[in-house]
Design a protein around this motif. Sequence first.
Motif, PDB file in Angstrom:
ATOM      1  N   ALA A  39       0.833  -1.214   0.000  1.00  0.00           N
ATOM      2  CA  ALA A  39       0.000   0.000   0.000  1.00  0.00           C
ATOM      3  C   ALA A  39       0.856   1.248   0.000  1.00  0.00           C
ATOM      4  CB  ALA A  39      -0.937  -0.003   1.207  1.00  0.00           C
ATOM      5  N   ALA A  43       0.988   4.139  -2.845  1.00  0.00           N
ATOM      6  CA  ALA A  43       0.740   5.542  -2.500  1.00  0.00           C
ATOM      7  C   ALA A  43       1.798   6.451  -3.129  1.00  0.00           C
ATOM      8  CB  ALA A  43       0.731   5.710  -0.981  1.00  0.00           C
ATOM      9  N   ALA A  80      -6.725   2.800  -7.874  1.00  0.00           N
ATOM     10  CA  ALA A  80      -6.336   2.517  -6.489  1.00  0.00           C
ATOM     11  C   ALA A  80      -6.385   1.021  -6.195  1.00  0.00           C
ATOM     12  CB  ALA A  80      -7.246   3.280  -5.529  1.00  0.00           C
ATOM     13  N   TYR A 186      -5.050   7.608  -1.232  1.00  0.00           N
ATOM     14  CA  TYR A 186      -3.901   7.025  -0.533  1.00  0.00           C
ATOM     15  C   TYR A 186      -3.243   7.985   0.457  1.00  0.00           C
ATOM     16  CZ  TYR A 186      -3.837   2.589  -2.935  1.00  0.00           C
ATOM     17  OH  TYR A 186      -4.153   1.318  -3.372  1.00  0.00           O
ATOM     18  N   VAL A 189      -2.891   6.524   3.954  1.00  0.00           N
ATOM     19  CA  VAL A 189      -1.815   5.532   4.024  1.00  0.00           C
ATOM     20  C   VAL A 189      -0.478   6.232   4.233  1.00  0.00           C
ATOM     21  CG1 VAL A 189      -0.573   3.738   2.750  1.00  0.00           C
ATOM     22  CG2 VAL A 189      -3.070   3.877   2.599  1.00  0.00           C
TER      23      VAL A 189
END
Length: 293
Positions: A39, A43, A80, A186, A189
């Motif tokens: 993740a 991002a 995403a 994102y 994150v």
Amino acid sequence: MSRLNLDTRGALATMAASAASNQAGAALGARAFGTLGPAGVVAVRQFVAAAVLLPVARPNLRRFTWAQWWPTLLLGVVFAIMNLSLYTAIDRVGLGLAVTLEFLGPLAVALAGSRTGPDLACALVAGAGVYVLVLPGPSSDYLGVGMGLLAAACWAGYILLNRLLGARLPGLQAPAAATAVSATLYLPVAVVLFLQGRFGLAGLGFAIGTGVLCSVVPYAADLVALRRVPPRFFGLLQSIHPVFAAAAGAVILGQVPAPHVWVGIAVVVATNATAAGLAAARAARLPAPVPAT
């Protein structure tokens, strides 16, 4: 040798370089999984892509109509999910297998709705190729395989949404705006990773390299190539991505595919090339549109 042949060869070389850049970038991203996780890498990749595409495309977001906004927002969500599912699959089953599974998305779009014998045969052969590729068993990572197939479904959605947005927004405005949407999704994150102190120099460097090699370089290279070759050649050359992914995984990550994985990749690549060729042949047989008078 004619100028046309030189232009075509140059465009094909550009497309091959684009594929190599994309898969090398994915391999670099995998090097950052230990610190940022899939993740976090996604991002940073989305932030880099948005930072490059928005100044280039300069979409006038305030003038977007709802008919332009809803597929753009949906495309941002697809970006995403597609990238996260692909990188999760890479983390679990390796680069070559993950990218080959993702490649089933455009193959499914090419075969969708067709009832011809050759296309149905392509679908059956592709299914056999996936079985050989995965060889399901007690030790199989079904979550990783599932993430690869989710990435494939997202890639199919990306193709369909791009076709729709291509008729509603000019140039790169749609992917630029959609990338901004994905980057916004994102942001939490990135905030969590920053607060945890996980943005180390090495991991961040690998992730930024991923953004450049997987987004910036391919966008520019593909735009150049599409000006010089027919779309059917572009579709055929996309078949090299799984091969380059397996090679990048072996060279950069030390992920040497098992023999059955190479066989499965070869079957899926050959099937996709055949399906793209059949689709191009059908398009060539369509009558030319009658100009309006």
